[in-house]
Structure formats: structure tokens, C-alpha cells
Design a protein around this motif. Sequence first.
Motif, PDB file in Angstrom:
ATOM      1  N   ALA A 396       0.834  -1.211   0.000  1.00 22.35           N
ATOM      2  CA  ALA A 396       0.000   0.000   0.000  1.00 22.35           C
ATOM      3  C   ALA A 396       0.865   1.256   0.000  1.00 22.35           C
ATOM      4  CB  ALA A 396      -0.926  -0.007   1.217  1.00 22.35           C
ATOM      5  N   ARG A 397       1.944   1.217   0.792  1.00 23.82           N
ATOM      6  CA  ARG A 397       2.854   2.368   0.812  1.00 23.82           C
ATOM      7  C   ARG A 397       3.489   2.585  -0.559  1.00 23.82           C
ATOM      8  NH1 ARG A 397       5.874   3.578   5.128  1.00 23.82           N
ATOM      9  NH2 ARG A 397       6.825   5.109   3.711  1.00 23.82           N
ATOM     10  N   SER A 398       3.912   1.517  -1.190  1.00 19.71           N
ATOM     11  CA  SER A 398       4.547   1.612  -2.503  1.00 19.71           C
ATOM     12  C   SER A 398       3.563   2.157  -3.536  1.00 19.71           C
ATOM     13  CB  SER A 398       5.068   0.240  -2.945  1.00 19.71           C
ATOM     14  OG  SER A 398       6.099  -0.211  -2.089  1.00 19.71           O
ATOM     15  N   ALA A 399       2.322   1.700  -3.461  1.00 14.39           N
ATOM     16  CA  ALA A 399       1.302   2.181  -4.397  1.00 14.39           C
ATOM     17  C   ALA A 399       1.058   3.677  -4.196  1.00 14.39           C
ATOM     18  CB  ALA A 399       0.008   1.401  -4.209  1.00 14.39           C
ATOM     19  N   SER A 400       1.029   4.093  -2.929  1.00 14.32           N
ATOM     20  CA  SER A 400       0.820   5.508  -2.629  1.00 14.32           C
ATOM     21  C   SER A 400       1.973   6.367  -3.155  1.00 14.32           C
ATOM     22  CB  SER A 400       0.677   5.692  -1.117  1.00 14.32           C
ATOM     23  OG  SER A 400       0.552   7.062  -0.770  1.00 14.32           O
ATOM     24  N   LEU A 401       3.190   5.890  -2.982  1.00 16.87           N
ATOM     25  CA  LEU A 401       4.353   6.629  -3.479  1.00 16.87           C
ATOM     26  C   LEU A 401       4.362   6.688  -5.004  1.00 16.87           C
ATOM     27  CD1 LEU A 401       7.091   5.304  -1.024  1.00 16.87           C
ATOM     28  CD2 LEU A 401       6.274   7.658  -1.197  1.00 16.87           C
ATOM     29  N   SER A 402       3.951   5.611  -5.640  1.00 12.32           N
ATOM     30  CA  SER A 402       3.873   5.606  -7.109  1.00 12.32           C
ATOM     31  C   SER A 402       2.851   6.624  -7.592  1.00 12.32           C
ATOM     32  CB  SER A 402       3.504   4.200  -7.609  1.00 12.32           C
ATOM     33  OG  SER A 402       4.523   3.271  -7.307  1.00 12.32           O
ATOM     34  N   ASP A 403       1.722   6.705  -6.873  1.00 17.55           N
ATOM     35  CA  ASP A 403       0.705   7.713  -7.208  1.00 17.55           C
ATOM     36  C   ASP A 403       1.270   9.122  -7.016  1.00 17.55           C
ATOM     37  OD1 ASP A 403      -1.060   5.704  -7.784  1.00 17.55           O
ATOM     38  OD2 ASP A 403      -2.090   5.788  -5.840  1.00 17.55           O
ATOM     39  N   SER A 404       2.056   9.309  -5.961  1.00 16.35           N
ATOM     40  CA  SER A 404       2.653  10.622  -5.707  1.00 16.35           C
ATOM     41  C   SER A 404       3.609  11.024  -6.825  1.00 16.35           C
ATOM     42  CB  SER A 404       3.408  10.610  -4.367  1.00 16.35           C
ATOM     43  OG  SER A 404       2.524  10.394  -3.293  1.00 16.35           O
ATOM     44  N   LEU A 405       4.399  10.064  -7.296  1.00 15.16           N
ATOM     45  CA  LEU A 405       5.326  10.347  -8.395  1.00 15.16           C
ATOM     46  C   LEU A 405       4.579  10.700  -9.672  1.00 15.16           C
ATOM     47  CD1 LEU A 405       8.021   7.588  -7.783  1.00 15.16           C
ATOM     48  CD2 LEU A 405       8.331  10.053  -7.570  1.00 15.16           C
ATOM     49  N   THR A 406       3.454  10.025  -9.904  1.00 15.97           N
ATOM     50  CA  THR A 406       2.630  10.346 -11.069  1.00 15.97           C
ATOM     51  C   THR A 406       2.085  11.766 -10.965  1.00 15.97           C
ATOM     52  OG1 THR A 406       2.001   8.023 -11.341  1.00 15.97           O
ATOM     53  CG2 THR A 406       0.597   9.669 -12.402  1.00 15.97           C
ATOM     54  N   ALA A 407       1.613  12.126  -9.750  1.00 10.81           N
ATOM     55  CA  ALA A 407       1.088  13.480  -9.537  1.00 10.81           C
ATOM     56  C   ALA A 407       2.194  14.524  -9.685  1.00 10.81           C
ATOM     57  CB  ALA A 407       0.456  13.571  -8.150  1.00 10.81           C
ATOM     58  N   LEU A 408       3.391  14.219  -9.196  1.00 12.92           N
ATOM     59  CA  LEU A 408       4.518  15.150  -9.316  1.00 12.92           C
ATOM     60  C   LEU A 408       4.931  15.314 -10.773  1.00 12.92           C
ATOM     61  CD1 LEU A 408       6.625  13.987  -6.248  1.00 12.92           C
ATOM     62  CD2 LEU A 408       5.605  16.254  -6.561  1.00 12.92           C
ATOM     63  N   LYS A 409       4.844  14.252 -11.547  1.00 16.90           N
ATOM     64  CA  LYS A 409       5.150  14.350 -12.983  1.00 16.90           C
ATOM     65  C   LYS A 409       4.148  15.290 -13.661  1.00 16.90           C
ATOM     66  CE  LYS A 409       6.969  13.138 -16.989  1.00 16.90           C
ATOM     67  NZ  LYS A 409       6.036  13.793 -17.913  1.00 16.90           N
ATOM     68  N   GLN A 411       2.531  17.736 -12.136  1.00 14.59           N
ATOM     69  CA  GLN A 411       2.869  19.082 -11.689  1.00 14.59           C
ATOM     70  C   GLN A 411       4.048  19.652 -12.485  1.00 14.59           C
ATOM     71  OE1 GLN A 411       3.306  19.606  -7.418  1.00 14.59           O
ATOM     72  NE2 GLN A 411       1.789  17.991  -7.012  1.00 14.59           N
ATOM     73  N   GLN A 412       5.039  18.789 -12.763  1.00 16.37           N
ATOM     74  CA  GLN A 412       6.203  19.225 -13.538  1.00 16.37           C
ATOM     75  C   GLN A 412       5.786  19.642 -14.945  1.00 16.37           C
ATOM     76  OE1 GLN A 412       9.808  19.287 -12.553  1.00 16.37           O
ATOM     77  NE2 GLN A 412       9.450  20.716 -14.229  1.00 16.37           N
ATOM     78  N   ASP A 413       4.925  18.851 -15.566  1.00 19.82           N
ATOM     79  CA  ASP A 413       4.450  19.186 -16.919  1.00 19.82           C
ATOM     80  C   ASP A 413       3.689  20.509 -16.909  1.00 19.82           C
ATOM     81  OD1 ASP A 413       5.566  16.847 -17.837  1.00 19.82           O
ATOM     82  OD2 ASP A 413       3.683  15.707 -17.795  1.00 19.82           O
ATOM     83  N   ASN A 414       2.832  20.706 -15.891  1.00 18.93           N
ATOM     84  CA  ASN A 414       2.063  21.953 -15.797  1.00 18.93           C
ATOM     85  C   ASN A 414       2.991  23.143 -15.577  1.00 18.93           C
ATOM     86  OD1 ASN A 414      -0.328  20.560 -16.096  1.00 18.93           O
ATOM     87  ND2 ASN A 414      -0.722  20.396 -13.896  1.00 18.93           N
ATOM     88  N   LEU A 415       4.001  22.949 -14.733  1.00 17.98           N
ATOM     89  CA  LEU A 415       4.951  24.034 -14.476  1.00 17.98           C
ATOM     90  C   LEU A 415       5.705  24.394 -15.757  1.00 17.98           C
ATOM     91  CD1 LEU A 415       6.416  25.936 -12.513  1.00 17.98           C
ATOM     92  CD2 LEU A 415       8.011  24.064 -12.020  1.00 17.98           C
ATOM     93  N   ASP A 416       6.151  23.396 -16.499  1.00 19.61           N
ATOM     94  CA  ASP A 416       6.874  23.644 -17.748  1.00 19.61           C
ATOM     95  C   ASP A 416       6.000  24.421 -18.729  1.00 19.61           C
ATOM     96  OD1 ASP A 416       9.059  22.309 -16.753  1.00 19.61           O
ATOM     97  OD2 ASP A 416       8.596  20.409 -17.746  1.00 19.61           O
ATOM     98  N   GLU A 417       4.740  24.009 -18.837  1.00 18.21           N
ATOM     99  CA  GLU A 417       3.823  24.703 -19.749  1.00 18.21           C
ATOM    100  C   GLU A 417       3.612  26.149 -19.307  1.00 18.21           C
ATOM    101  OE1 GLU A 417       0.225  22.489 -19.970  1.00 18.21           O
ATOM    102  OE2 GLU A 417       1.167  20.709 -20.874  1.00 18.21           O
ATOM    103  N   ARG A 418       3.460  26.342 -17.996  1.00 23.89           N
ATOM    104  CA  ARG A 418       3.228  27.701 -17.479  1.00 23.89           C
ATOM    105  C   ARG A 418       4.442  28.595 -17.699  1.00 23.89           C
ATOM    106  NH1 ARG A 418       3.361  30.047 -12.340  1.00 23.89           N
ATOM    107  NH2 ARG A 418       3.938  28.080 -11.327  1.00 23.89           N
ATOM    108  N   MET A 419       5.656  28.048 -17.539  1.00 22.00           N
ATOM    109  CA  MET A 419       6.856  28.837 -17.743  1.00 22.00           C
ATOM    110  C   MET A 419       7.063  29.196 -19.220  1.00 22.00           C
ATOM    111  SD  MET A 419       8.056  29.494 -14.776  1.00 22.00           S
ATOM    112  CE  MET A 419       6.311  29.573 -14.324  1.00 22.00           C
ATOM    113  N   VAL A 420       6.698  28.253 -20.102  1.00 15.05           N
ATOM    114  CA  VAL A 420       6.778  28.570 -21.537  1.00 15.05           C
ATOM    115  C   VAL A 420       5.842  29.717 -21.865  1.00 15.05           C
ATOM    116  CG1 VAL A 420       6.231  27.709 -23.846  1.00 15.05           C
ATOM    117  CG2 VAL A 420       7.520  26.275 -22.264  1.00 15.05           C
TER     118      VAL A 420
END
Length: 462
Positions: A396-409, A411-420
Motif C-alpha cells: 500500500a505504501r509503494s502504491a501511494s508513493l507511485s501515485d505521488s510520483l505520477t502526480a509530481l510528474k 505538476q512538472q508538466d504543468n509548471l513547464d507549460e506555465r513557464m513557456v
Amino acid sequence: MAGATISGPGSNIDTQAIVASLVAAERAPKQTQINTQTLKATTSLSSLGKIQAALDAFRGALDNMKTASSFSGLSGSSSDEKVATVTTGNGAAAGSFALTVTQLATASKISTKVFAGGASSVVNAGTGPTSLNIKQGSNTFTVSVPAGATLQQVRDSINSQYTNQGLSANIVTDANGSRMVLTSTTTGVGSDLTVTGDSGLETGVTVLAPPQNALYTLDGLSMESKTNTIADAVSGVTIKLIGASVVPASGTATPTSITVAASGANLKSSVKGFVDSYNALIKAANAETQVTTAADGKVTSGALTGDASLRALLSAVRTELNSMAGTGQLKALSQFGVQTDQKTGTLSINDKLFDAAALTNAADINGIFSGDNGLLARMKTATDSFALSKTGVFAARSASLSDSLTALKKQQDNLDERMVSLQASLSAKYTAMDSLVARLRAQGDSVMATLNAINKASSSDN
């Protein structure tokens, strides 16, 4: 600014550098947050994977030790391992038996007719496929024989499909030609191989060896077995028949002595196996929670330092480790020399204490580890909730961390788009500013030119 690139021809200001600085300043806080959280999640996920692997290995070792039941302190031996070998398991008791082997269990072996053309002889000369059905009891192994197939190709087809199911085919060649020999690994009376079908291989079949049971005596009792591995003749003892007993000229075979006796070395090896398995889990946990101090005084914590789930796991196994068990005089590991390192939590064996305890209280040691309420079973139960592949604590912990990494990815894409978008917006604004400055400068130059002309004309009149 020395070496600066002048990108604004109207204002002589490096607008590109200004835009880049503004975008970097806007990006920095969020980018730092994303980087920090991504690194932490990635590191934690990797560490949890290592703990999960160590836990799975530990639980697998517990299962193996329960199955082997070697904590009984008993070991089996054979006076002639060319006749039989012995292993002990659950339910074994000390004792000795006289074994005489008359014959081994054998498998069915049959041969097809001879093909004069050898292994390359065409079996199916027709235009369509045929079938070869090899039967053994209720099992049927069906082989398709395509048009133009040779004896060698049929053999290869049988082996590729059914070797793992205990059926094999070989080609035997002599001066008369080649024949295919079918053999099974299933032994015992009633396991005869037969062939049917329309391939042509089912005609002219010869039985080379009929299957037979193993025949032996145990303490003078005549017995039979369909296999050469006898697991039910003596409780907890597995006897593997290797060869027939030698019959001397006198005509009376010398029995092989099968002995089950206490073995301190065997018991110690089993306890050491448990200690090593337990230590591997503890060392894995220590590696992921270790706090190190660098030469400059900087303190670095492990990825799972202070992790509640890992603390709960270690608490669960240590609770069982320290619990009293068994019905004999010895009820704790420490009483027969298994000691805990207070700093690392790992176990070690005090040889002197263990050897003395095993000499007089081997049954007590077995009682601590074995049985439904023994340490092995309790350790397995205590770790169940942590080890389940989908619903366990670490899964369950591993699944939660994997979900967090997906959400962070994301966020990174949104940040890149906003900076462009921000960079494009700022570039447009500074370009417009530069154009305005250029126009104002041109107007200023025009006004100055007019004033200079007026002044020059006034000077000429004077």
C-alpha cells in the motif's frame, strides 16, 4: 555589464537576460518543491522495495524451515547409499530399519517399427496432416504429424511439447534403420505407454520394457511402491531407492541399515539458518534507517529513518522473538545461546551454550521453533499483514508513493507549460517596450536635429 548580449536594439537593454531571470525566479520555488518531493518519493520507493524483497526472502526461508522440519535435531543415514538415501521431515522419530531392495520401479518404454531410411525417413507421405496419440493411463499426448514430416521431426515435436510432462522420444539407429523410442518418467505398474492414431507410427509397436513397481522389504516386511521415492513407509522419513541390494554367492542379500538419530550438528545448522535469515531482514532494515555523519558534521538520515511501518514490522518480529514458547525446560532463545546484539539487533550463536543445551535439551529447542505455536509459525503470522503483495502495508505504501510520483510528474508538466507561456508573455512585453523606446529615441533625435538646424541658422544671420 561586461560581455552582455544587447538584444534590444531600441533600448540597448539585454531583454532576453531579463526575461530568463524573471522566468527562473518564478520557476524556482515550485521547481525546488517538485524536485525535493520527487527525490524523497523515489528514494523511499526504492527503500521499500528492498525491505519488501528482504521480507519475502525471510518468509520464504521460514516456509522452507517448516517444511524441512530439521529443528527436530534428527538426521537420516544409509549404510549403503548405492542402495538408498534417506532424508527426515515432519513426524520423524529416532529408530533404525533394515532395507533390502529386490527391484527398482521402472517406467514404460516402447519402440516404433524400423524405418530403413533412417531418421530422415518420411513418416507422413500424404498430402494432409495426421495424428499420433500417445496414451498413459488417463493422459493423452497428441502430436500433429504434418505432410512430409520425417521421423526426426516427429521426435523433435514430441520433446518440445511434452518433455516437461515426463514424456520423451529418442531415435535409435542400427544396421536395419532407425526407430523412435518413447519413454516416460512415470514409473510403476499401470503406467504403460500405448500409441493410437493415423500417423503410421502406431503400427508395429514393440514393448521394450513394461513398467514395474519397486519391490523391497523393510524389517522383513515385503512392500511395493510405484516410485523409487518412498515417503509413506516410515512416518517422517523419505527413502529414495538407488539400486537393488547386492546378492552375494550365498544367495542372501545384506540389508541396508536405515538410521534416524539425533544430530546436534543438524540442529545447530537449522538454528543457524534461522539466525542468518533473521539477520538478513534486520540488516536490510538497518541499511535503510541508518543515520550517518560526514566529516564536516553534516548528518544524513536513511530513506526510512523514523518510518512507522518499518518500526511496526520490526516490533512485530522482535515481540515473537522474545516470547516464551515450548513445553520443555528451555523456553527462550537466549537459554540455548542465541543472543541479540543490542546495537544492531542482529542475532548470534554462543557455540558453548548451544552445544551444551543441544546435548541434553534438543527436544526443547525443537519445541520452541516447530509446531503451530512455534516461533517459525508465529513469525510468519506476525509478518502477514506487511507482506501481502497487493493489500499489505508495504504494498500500500509503494502504491501511494507511485501515485505521488505520477502526480509530481503532472505538476512538472504543468509548471513547464506555465513557464513557456510566461516566457512568451514577458518576451512580447519587453519587445513592445523596446519598440516604444526606439520610437521615442527617434523622435528625440528628430527634435534635436531641428533645434540644431535653427541654432545654426541663427548663427549665420549674426
